[in-house]
Design a protein around this motif. Sequence first.
Motif, mmCIF file in Angstrom:
data_model
loop_
_atom_site.group_PDB
_atom_site.id
_atom_site.type_symbol
_atom_site.label_atom_id
_atom_site.label_comp_id
_atom_site.label_asym_id
_atom_site.label_seq_id
_atom_site.Cartn_x
_atom_site.Cartn_y
_atom_site.Cartn_z
ATOM 1 N N ASP A 247 0.798 -1.220 0.000
ATOM 2 C CA ASP A 247 0.000 0.000 0.000
ATOM 3 C C ASP A 247 0.828 1.266 0.000
ATOM 4 N N SER A 248 2.135 1.103 0.180
ATOM 5 C CA SER A 248 2.969 2.310 0.238
ATOM 6 C C SER A 248 3.791 2.483 -1.026
ATOM 7 N N GLN A 249 3.654 1.572 -1.967
ATOM 8 C CA GLN A 249 4.312 1.739 -3.262
ATOM 9 C C GLN A 249 3.632 0.826 -4.275
ATOM 10 N N TRP A 250 3.947 1.045 -5.517
ATOM 11 C CA TRP A 250 3.429 0.183 -6.572
ATOM 12 C C TRP A 250 4.187 -1.133 -6.500
ATOM 13 N N ASN B 264 -6.408 -3.377 -4.597
ATOM 14 C CA ASN B 264 -7.492 -2.717 -3.867
ATOM 15 C C ASN B 264 -8.857 -3.304 -4.185
ATOM 16 N N TYR C 198 -10.655 4.275 -1.896
ATOM 17 C CA TYR C 198 -9.428 3.752 -1.308
ATOM 18 C C TYR C 198 -8.368 4.843 -1.207
ATOM 19 N N LYS C 199 -7.504 4.663 -0.240
ATOM 20 C CA LYS C 199 -6.351 5.550 -0.101
ATOM 21 C C LYS C 199 -5.090 4.746 -0.376
ATOM 22 N N VAL D 76 -1.025 4.382 -2.353
ATOM 23 C CA VAL D 76 -0.365 4.599 -3.637
ATOM 24 C C VAL D 76 -1.148 3.976 -4.786
ATOM 25 N N ALA E 173 -4.178 3.425 -5.085
ATOM 26 C CA ALA E 173 -5.443 4.108 -5.363
ATOM 27 C C ALA E 173 -5.266 5.182 -6.429
#
Lengths: 730, 730
Positions: free
Chosen positions: A57-60, A164, B220-221, B223, B225
């Motif tokens: 969730d913090s990078q691709w 997501n 969604y939140k 990256v 998203a």
Amino acid sequence: MLFFSITIFAQEPVDFVNPFIGTSNYGATFPGPIAPRGMASISPFNVAGPQNKLEKDSQWLSNPYVKENTFLTGFSQVNISGVGCPELGVLLLMPTTGALEIDHLKYGSTYKNEVAKAGYYSVDLDKYNVKGEFTASKRVGVSKFTFPKGQSNILLNLGLGLTNEEGAMVRVVSSTEIEGMRSVGSFCYNSPEDAYPIYFVAKFSKPAAKFGVWKKTPNYKGVEAQWMTYNGKTRMMNNTIKTVVGDSIGTYFTYKFDKQEVVEVKIGVSYVSIANARENLEKETGNKSFETVYKETRDEWNEELSKILVEGGTKDENTIFYTALYHTLIHPNVLNDVNGEYPVIKRSKIAKTDGTRYTTFSLWDTYRNVHQLMSLVYPKQQSDMIKSMLDMYDENGWLPKWELNSTETFTMVGDPASIVIVDACLKGIQDFDIYKAYYAMLKGADKMENNPLRPGLKEYIEKGYLSTNFKGPVSTTQEYNTSDYAISLLAKALGEKDDYKRFTKRSLSYQKLFDKDLKLLRPRLPNGKWYEPFDPNSGANFEENVGFIEGNAWQYAFMVPHDMKGLIKLMGGEKVFSEQLQKVFDTKQFDMANEPDIANPYLFNYVKGEEWKSQEMVKKLVAEYFQNAPKGLPGNDDTGTMSAWLVYSMMGIYPISPGDPIYTITAPLFHRITIKLDPRYYKKDSIVIQRQINNDGKINSIEINGKSLNSFFISHDEFVNGTMLKVIQN
Amino acid sequence: MLFFSITIFAQEPVDFVNPFIGTSNYGATFPGPIAPRGMASISPFNVAGPQNKLEKDSQWLSNPYVKENTFLTGFSQVNISGVGCPELGVLLLMPTTGALEIDHLKYGSTYKNEVAKAGYYSVDLDKYNVKGEFTASKRVGVSKFTFPKGQSNILLNLGLGLTNEEGAMVRVVSSTEIEGMRSVGSFCYNSPEDAYPIYFVAKFSKPAAKFGVWKKTPNYKGVEAQWMTYNGKTRMMNNTIKTVVGDSIGTYFTYKFDKQEVVEVKIGVSYVSIANARENLEKETGNKSFETVYKETRDEWNEELSKILVEGGTKDENTIFYTALYHTLIHPNVLNDVNGEYPVIKRSKIAKTDGTRYTTFSLWDTYRNVHQLMSLVYPKQQSDMIKSMLDMYDENGWLPKWELNSTETFTMVGDPASIVIVDACLKGIQDFDIYKAYYAMLKGADKMENNPLRPGLKEYIEKGYLSTNFKGPVSTTQEYNTSDYAISLLAKALGEKDDYKRFTKRSLSYQKLFDKDLKLLRPRLPNGKWYEPFDPNSGANFEENVGFIEGNAWQYAFMVPHDMKGLIKLMGGEKVFSEQLQKVFDTKQFDMANEPDIANPYLFNYVKGEEWKSQEMVKKLVAEYFQNAPKGLPGNDDTGTMSAWLVYSMMGIYPISPGDPIYTITAPLFHRITIKLDPRYYKKDSIVIQRQINNDGKINSIEINGKSLNSFFISHDEFVNGTMLKVIQN
């Protein structure tokens, strides 16, 4: 007992597979078990949670597992290998012990003692003292957990996943069975309306003492929400067989063990229905033990991998070779259930096949070398893949571009299906409707309105190129040229002279984008003028730029594989060509991790006397980028494209011009390579590539069946009808 | 043609049903069609959208339809009638025309020309010029839309619903069929883990030209998203047969009509499975036309309603009477499918019945008069309801308290199931396992630990009352007393002398809460002292207060129906009793809309010479609160409790002491009432209540079979074994 005694025999090809290769450096492979071209696979899932170095969730992030991560939150039951967008990585099975905890950030664990083999993975979870072992048949993942004494839990988390996308349905059928579905897709978040269901049935070897379902509730506002004590919280639904749906749900099975106990979980999957997932499970694994399923999958891998036997390599060389071959046998993968059913493109109906319906066609990548490897070593699979592509055409009106589980993701540019089909046709793989294929290609190549495969086709046909009105106009022009060349080859073979001429001409239109000053291809404005200011360096490292997709003018400079002689001429002769080519490498523009320049190392073969440069370059690149280590792929494997490059490169041949049945030759990295040929398609049983080293490693001469070749190129026919290709290095 | 000619005959009972009664003033009934005790029902849904006066998200609202609202967003296919918490009101079918719009705030419409009859509702939608007609069989709702020329759409919105519960699964099976499920529950947002699925199959009489599914995506939140162009938006999935799940989804069917056309939609429902929903649909409605289904349902209603024939009333009197009787025949309703399957309590398995499994037991309400009406007029239904309650005991270990679709909602206080069962037993309805019933009652009454039915039981048994340690301690003590009295009656009948004594004694323990100064019941502290300061007026209008549930000391003052003589004594004699009772009315403490004081109007019958006050009060209350109008119920119908009060009151008898087979008598509001008796349970075919008015309307004498009764009370036996009860007003 057979199972444990296998390793005492001499090492077989399957023993050289190291599934950790590609699990770092964004290789995007996963270390868990899969059967050859399997629909199901199990991957340890360690990309959720801030404890991890690379967090989804913090990078691709496009893979369920990263070797350097440390926090594991389950074992996903369907996965894609080596792609650049996150997809699948769902149905997360997780063993825990003690009090039930269903928040993955809390139940996740560090781990140790990872073992990964073809068809097998095991790991010990620190937090729970639980050993997990995993194997898979084509459509069924099998997990085996060894629990300590006390309360144990097996969670099936249907909320958490790699992307997501959410939404699932689940029903505990009994204390030994769960059924349900999970929404997955869309790939790269393209065409989000194409998100689709994967159905599953999970069977447990021991009945749970307790079971249940959890459901996370969104946070509602308004007057009624004041009554909802559970607003925004998770609801636990215990010992119920009711169907539960929601964006984030899961199930738990709980056991109370008096002593160490083993529980096996079989999870059958299907893209058609729960009933089919159950049938897949029963037919493929029925009452088979974990060990039996593993043995069968291992045997299947060994049979597939043994189609090429290499001799004279080190253990590491054998390992990177067979692991690469393994990676080319993961995708395209089976889509149909054991009963033959599969969803057609766009899921307007369920169809049935007597053969195999393949999916996961990352064609922009794989048209360059993967399908050429299939045509040579696995022609039946290649044929079935083409039949699948033609079925898609029947269903959808179009050949696939980047198909995934019966969705057309429209990822990347170009119209590469034609090339894949022509490659097979011209190699004599023709057990499908060639004329249908031909007309399907023509439709993609000629239909100017509402053509989803070739945006900008009208301008391309009228001007010979796409202008900056379109995205990546130079790259796309080059792709269309390459496809048109393939079509021209088939037209010629079919005696369609007009088409042959027309497409031959079209295939050379990239020349209109050649800037004589830069000696590079360059984008043109809609009015025909050069786009400027133009920086040929712009676009490296996947930066967006005007002109090129995932690359820059240097990286695309040589991507006209069907017209290298024309390019040499354009550039001003072999010397300039060779200098420009060398410059790509010297200025570090060459990107081993991406497809546009993937053939560059072989292009010195087009310059008489400089072939040694290709030999050295290939050897150097193999050593630099491919290792028996998690970071042992240069980047995304691209569903086997990087791996296929390695397989060919280590064998000393490369399909230099996609669609053209021809190989160029460099020095093999093994003493001897034996390729078994499929008697259904080829006359000879096998061909041997033999390296004969006399001196400095440069190729002195090449012989086919003892006869000097006088060239660094050999046609597919000459190659497969020979018995031995001898590469002599003096 | 038969259908249209029905109305030319003389009016039958069914013709007097006005389903609009109770659709205003929080009556919480709905005007749409339902079969007697049907699982399916259709209601116009007009409580969403700020255009509406009463809007579901801006206030606590428990019904899908409010007469004074104006903005309709669909037709819900399952509904509850007359309850105080929102529930069901899902599967919203909506016809529209023109371009497809799936946001209910945009596709909603005003409407006109509403027609509502038993089993039939129709309305014209202003925005679309579409006529909608609706009927239902037991488990199938049938909708008939008359569309104008042009594009028409039929939406099935699975997101929108009456409550905040969400989650659905859907699959378009073909261009004429949809299947799926929707999560509903939990009632009053209690026990939210008990939210459960309703399954459905929808069949359309004409194939859609296009169809599809929509899915709303949460926001969604993170990256990834950033790649989701559809983040927080709705995805349209066209012409697909894939399964879609999510919190907010729906389907559309689109037609292109050259001329005015009719489309019928049959929606079968089930609480077991999609397969059962399909079977329900096929078995109940198969190829039947809308008109045939309506005729069958109408006939069934007429047969049920004709069990009581009234003569001499005005049209309005007939209408409020038969509509009230209609409202008592909606709940409890059928839970099992046509194949007998139903989910057991807590949904731990699916069971099967040869008879009828009933659900929706709002027992705190219905133990007071609804089941007494069933015992008298519909004894087979009452018996089946008791069998269902005993099955719940088998499944769950406990009799129900407030059961809804196999969830125990634990709404309200007390342990009323015993009363309902005893009422039947003592009226000779005994075709179930009475001893099992008896032991089930004893368990609820005696088990002090982990007793979900009677919280505080230990203190109650030890002290005779619940202290302020518990919620509504006085009310709850009164409820337990009433139940204990019923148990004592059954113990006596069974010859269980010890239990009889024990429970008789227990039933009188409310007396310990009688404050001689206030002449009211009053809460005590755990130490035995009176709770103070104590305001007997506190708690009116449903305010929370220490002592009472949904009421105050005045409203609960007389709720010891089994010990009126004891209460009279406590209060200091008949005079004080009568004064206190009158005071409840005079000070406007009496709440016609709630159950605790619902029997009060009849209590003057306990004071010799003041019976005329009951006669006048009942007549006055009927006139004041019950009308042939949407606001014609005093408040929530409470699954027929208000209606049963009206039915009994208009017949001039009332089951004054729940559990005790006795009626008290007031003046009937009809000239003659004929109650048909079920020969399986009663000896006589029917009994007649005859009013003979001579003068001022006060009852002068009462005769049973021509013999003077000398009392304003009559036992059930004497009543049903008589032929005529003659009430003579001089």
